[in-house]
Design an enzyme around this catalytic site. Structure first.
Site, PDB file in Angstrom:
ATOM      1  N   ILE A  51      39.468 -13.922   2.576  1.00 53.72           N
ATOM      2  CA  ILE A  51      39.567 -14.979   1.580  1.00 53.72           C
ATOM      3  C   ILE A  51      40.856 -15.752   1.846  1.00 53.72           C
ATOM      4  O   ILE A  51      41.781 -15.235   2.478  1.00 53.72           O
ATOM      5  CB  ILE A  51      39.516 -14.428   0.133  1.00 53.72           C
ATOM      6  CG1 ILE A  51      40.570 -13.332  -0.083  1.00 53.72           C
ATOM      7  CG2 ILE A  51      38.140 -13.934  -0.213  1.00 53.72           C
ATOM      8  CD1 ILE A  51      40.564 -12.745  -1.480  1.00 53.72           C
ATOM      9  N   ASP A  52      40.902 -16.990   1.385  1.00 50.65           N
ATOM     10  CA  ASP A  52      42.033 -17.866   1.685  1.00 50.65           C
ATOM     11  C   ASP A  52      43.328 -17.351   1.067  1.00 50.65           C
ATOM     12  O   ASP A  52      43.321 -16.597   0.095  1.00 50.65           O
ATOM     13  CB  ASP A  52      41.752 -19.282   1.165  1.00 50.65           C
ATOM     14  CG  ASP A  52      40.537 -19.913   1.819  1.00 50.65           C
ATOM     15  OD1 ASP A  52      40.274 -19.602   2.987  1.00 50.65           O
ATOM     16  OD2 ASP A  52      39.851 -20.711   1.146  1.00 50.65           O
ATOM     17  N   LYS A  53      44.437 -17.813   1.616  1.00 52.68           N
ATOM     18  CA  LYS A  53      45.767 -17.412   1.155  1.00 52.68           C
ATOM     19  C   LYS A  53      45.912 -17.559  -0.361  1.00 52.68           C
ATOM     20  O   LYS A  53      46.391 -16.653  -1.046  1.00 52.68           O
ATOM     21  CB  LYS A  53      46.825 -18.258   1.863  1.00 52.68           C
ATOM     22  CG  LYS A  53      48.241 -18.046   1.344  1.00 52.68           C
ATOM     23  CD  LYS A  53      49.213 -19.031   1.966  1.00 52.68           C
ATOM     24  CE  LYS A  53      50.590 -18.911   1.332  1.00 52.68           C
ATOM     25  NZ  LYS A  53      51.543 -19.925   1.840  1.00 52.68           N
TER      26      LYS A  53
END
Length: 303
Positions: A137-139
């Site tokens: 998942i994104d930062k």
């Protein structure tokens, strides 16, 4: 070496084999898949094929995943919010602001650094920078991730992702008031032709399907739950922008004036899969982070 086997679905009939394989797993790049094909690691019905092979519905594809390279990422002691762990898999709740895996120029402080210090026995299938990482998942997205602690578990979890049997539900706040209670976005995602650092809905992109339902409506925003059928890079962020309801706080795909949050208001709250060894279905739920709840309180007070 570990092996992934699947059958070509009708939707991929007459598509190039390299494009089909790259579409199966967000961790596999097209160039990586093409190298596997050059190395003879991909067969169709038992025969080695080239990257330009056109698939037929019902073809049985076998990928022999190459042996991992020696690991060269430093373990780092950090506090991890672990929801489940046994000898095969681990489920961790990633905080907003943490990068999942190292990249050149950013080799410290990632979830992988912390996992290496905690476990020391992660699957090496995805290479030196992404040990144990099956999906990401994104930062600035918080929430649950499943991690493979050995190659058997990795192969099983990848196959579950390929066959779309993993449950992945996200909570999000989007701009605008969505009038209907439910919806499905079925639109292919690929690199933005005008900005290679961004993703977009493009004609020749990878299949991408997002289901959503409205949880609560506010004056200018909507609180929704999204369920992923596929797992493309930035999928929810791109799809919601595509239908005119971009995520609040999204620095890449949303408007600049938005809610007081650093990054997109997106949380991977529910994760479910079958245990690689026992076959038992496991499902986990992580509550919304405090700053997400504060945004909802702000919106409720402004109605």
């Amino acid at each position: 070496m570990d092996v992934v086997t699947f059958q070509i679905e009708e939707a991929y009939d007459r598509e190039r084999i390299d494009k089909v394989i790259a579409a199966l797993n967000e961790e596999w790049s097209r160039s990586q898949v093409q190298q596997w094909l050059k190395d003879g690691l991909v067969t169709v019905d038992g025969k080695v094929v080239k990257a330009n092979y056109k698939c037929s519905a019902g073809d049985e594809v076998t990928i022999t995943l190459p042996e991992p390279e020696p690991l060269d990422v430093e373990p780092e002691e950090m506090i991890l919010d672990i929801y489940y762990e046994d000898a095969d898999v681990l489920v961790v709740n990633k905080p907003r602001g943490m990068v999942v895996h190292p990249a050149p120029g950013h080799m410290r402080g990632t979830l992988v650094n912390g996992l290496l210090a905690h476990c020391k026995d992660l699957s090496g299938i995805n290479g030196v920078l992404r040990p144990g990482i099956v999906h990401r998942i994104d930062k600035d997205t918080s929430g649950l991730l499943m991690v493979a602690k050995n190659d058997m578990a990795h192969e099983s979890l990848v196959n579950q992702l390929v066959h779309k049997t993993v449950t992945r539900k996200y909570k999000a706040i989007v701009h605008g008031v969505i009038p209907h209670d439910y919806g499905t976005i079925d639109a292919p995602i690929g690199r933005d032709k005008h900005d290679r650092q961004s993703m977009a809905v493009v004609e020749d992109g990878k299949e991408a399907v997002t289901h959503f339902r409205v949880l609560e409506r506010f004056l200018d925003y909507t609180f929704i739950e999204c369920q992923l059928e596929t797992g493309r890079t930035h999928q929810i962020r791109v799809h919601m922008k595509y239908i005119g309801y971009p995520l609040a706080g999204d620095p890449k795909y949303g408007p600049k004036r938005t809610l007081p949050i650093d990054g997109q208001a997106l949380h991977a709250g529910i994760l479910g899969f079958r245990h690689p060894r026992t076959g038992e279905y496991l499902e986990f739920e992580a509550p919304l982070p405090q700053e997400f709840e504060q945004l909802l309180d702000l919106l409720r007070n402004n109605r």
